[in-house]
Design a protein around this motif. Structure first.
Motif, short mmCIF file in Angstrom:
data_model
loop_
_atom_site.label_atom_id
_atom_site.label_comp_id
_atom_site.label_asym_id
_atom_site.label_seq_id
_atom_site.Cartn_x
_atom_site.Cartn_y
_atom_site.Cartn_z
N VAL A 238 41.25 34.55 43.27
CA VAL A 238 42.60 35.04 43.51
C VAL A 238 42.72 36.52 43.15
O VAL A 238 43.32 37.30 43.89
N THR A 239 42.14 36.92 42.02
CA THR A 239 42.16 38.34 41.64
C THR A 239 41.51 39.18 42.73
O THR A 239 42.04 40.23 43.12
N ARG A 240 40.36 38.73 43.22
CA ARG A 240 39.61 39.47 44.23
C ARG A 240 40.41 39.64 45.52
O ARG A 240 40.54 40.75 46.06
N ARG A 241 40.98 38.54 46.01
CA ARG A 241 41.69 38.59 47.29
C ARG A 241 42.97 39.43 47.17
O ARG A 241 43.30 40.19 48.10
N ARG A 242 43.66 39.33 46.06
CA ARG A 242 44.88 40.12 45.92
C ARG A 242 44.56 41.60 45.75
O ARG A 242 45.25 42.46 46.31
N TRP A 243 43.51 41.92 45.00
CA TRP A 243 43.10 43.31 44.87
C TRP A 243 42.69 43.88 46.23
O TRP A 243 43.05 45.02 46.55
N GLU A 244 41.97 43.12 47.02
CA GLU A 244 41.58 43.58 48.35
C GLU A 244 42.81 43.91 49.19
O GLU A 244 42.84 44.91 49.92
N GLY A 245 43.83 43.07 49.11
CA GLY A 245 45.04 43.31 49.87
C GLY A 245 45.80 44.53 49.38
O GLY A 245 46.28 45.35 50.18
N PHE A 246 45.92 44.69 48.08
CA PHE A 246 46.61 45.87 47.54
C PHE A 246 45.86 47.14 47.90
O PHE A 246 46.47 48.17 48.23
N ARG A 247 44.54 47.07 47.83
CA ARG A 247 43.73 48.24 48.18
C ARG A 247 43.92 48.61 49.65
O ARG A 247 43.97 49.80 50.00
N GLU A 248 44.05 47.61 50.51
CA GLU A 248 44.29 47.87 51.93
C GLU A 248 45.68 48.47 52.16
O GLU A 248 45.88 49.32 53.03
N ALA A 249 46.66 48.02 51.37
CA ALA A 249 48.02 48.52 51.52
C ALA A 249 48.14 49.98 51.10
O ALA A 249 49.00 50.72 51.60
N TRP A 250 47.27 50.40 50.16
CA TRP A 250 47.29 51.79 49.69
C TRP A 250 46.45 52.63 50.64
O TRP A 250 45.23 52.55 50.66
#
Length: 348
Positions: free
Chosen positions: A217-229
């Motif tokens: 869950v940490t990995r997938r959410r970080w990937e999404g936040f990184r994409e949003a930035w």
């Protein structure tokens, strides 16, 4: 003087009850397991003899073995046992599991995990008919222990592996969406996140420093936040909290606000962490969202009163479907898109 069997510490046998009642052992068995197969007169004889002898009925474990099932569903949290009661989202999830257990007439067994080598053995020896596993790390040994039992099992939110399918939302897509709201006008954003691995080190990393993340869950959410930035990766920071607790979010956010480069946006991986950040902002005299925007995740009961912009998902529904899957019952087709962003006053 003859010993009164009713006062004996030895458990009377079914045969002794049958002899005392003047019926066959099968009639005694049917009286307790299939009462419709004996007459009311026979059942009363059996129960009267049982009362005299102090016979409590067939042992539950023996009945379970004959049926080929235990009558209980195991839930492995992958966290300290108190987490089930302390964390609001875990409580929601377990409420969904318990709803199904109640409807199906089965018990609920919490299997404690301490991080010790005995965890796998405890899981392997659990007297349950199937397992629901709370999301954990890719390398958690309890995953092999669960699949090694050969019992039906399901994991909430991942990691998914052969023999252990997952139920949960698309965390990466949801993080892209909530990140777009959190970072809309930000120049110094921070993601207030979950642990990276089972060591649970508290640390502040820039986007280009984040290495392997073993919690799914940490990995997938970080990937999404990184994409949003959409700006330089190094300008997005990840504040890793060792536990998902309001106090942990408040402490880390307070440190960030006192630092030389305080954030103007905090995207938290849970409402608990976000609520902590809101407390820290209030203590620091910061205006939300004028000075710092804050977003959460889960849309907990405390989110709306706090005006928190967040990702809404139903952990109770997901818990219920995890239980259904582990018990061999039909589930929803997919939860991947069963989320939405709720915009409130903590974002511009």
């Amino acid at each position: 003087m003859a010993r009164d069997p009713g006062n004996s510490r030895r458990r009377p046998t079914m045969g002794e009850v049958a002899r005392a009642a003047g019926v066959s052992p099968m009639s005694v068995s049917y009286t307790y397991s299939q009462p419709e197969r004996v007459s009311a007169e026979t059942a009363e004889k059996v129960r009267a003899a049982a009362r005299r002898l102090g016979y409590p009925g067939p042992h539950p474990a023996a009945r379970s073995l004959r049926r080929g099932r235990v009558g209980s569903l195991g839930v492995v949290l992958g966290e300290r046992l108190s987490y089930a009661f302390d964390d609001p989202q875990a409580a929601r999830f377990l409420a969904g599991v318990s709803d199904v257990c109640a409807a199906e007439g089965v018990g609920l067994t919490l299997v404690p995990v301490t991080g010790a080598a005995t965890d796998a053995q405890r899981v392997a020896q659990a007297a349950v008919d199937g397992f629901v596993v709370w999301t954990t790390s890719d390398d958690d040994p309890i995953l092999d222990a669960v699949t090694g039992t050969g019992l039906p099992a399901i994991i909430h939110a991942g990691p998914e592996r052969p023999g252990l399918p997952a139920i949960g939302v698309d965390d990466r897509a949801a993080a892209v969406a909530i990140g777009g709201v959190a970072f809309a006008v930000a120049r110094r954003p921070v993601v207030l996140g979950f642990p990276l691995d089972r060591v649970r080190t508290r640390q502040l990393l820039t986007g280009d420093q984040v290495g392997e993340i073993r919690y799914h869950v940490t990995r997938r959410r970080w990937e999404g936040f990184r994409e949003a930035w959409v700006h330089a990766p190094a300008d997005l920071r990840l504040a890793v909290c060792p536990v998902n607790h309001t106090g942990a979010g408040e402490d880390f956010a307070a440190d960030l606000f006192r630092g030389t480069d305080p954030p103007d946006a905090i995207a938290a991986m849970s409402d608990e962490l976000a609520l902590g950040a809101l407390r820290a902002a209030a203590t620091a005299g910061l205006r939300v969202p004028a000075d710092v925007a804050v977003t959460g995740w889960d849309d907990s009961d405390a989110a709306a009163p706090a005006g928190l912009t967040t990702v809404a998902q139903s952990l109770r529904d997901q818990g219920a479907d995890c239980a259904r899957a582990a018990l061999g019952r039909p589930t929803r087709t997919s939860y991947r898109d069963a989320w939405h962003v709720v915009t409130r006053t903590t974002t511009p």
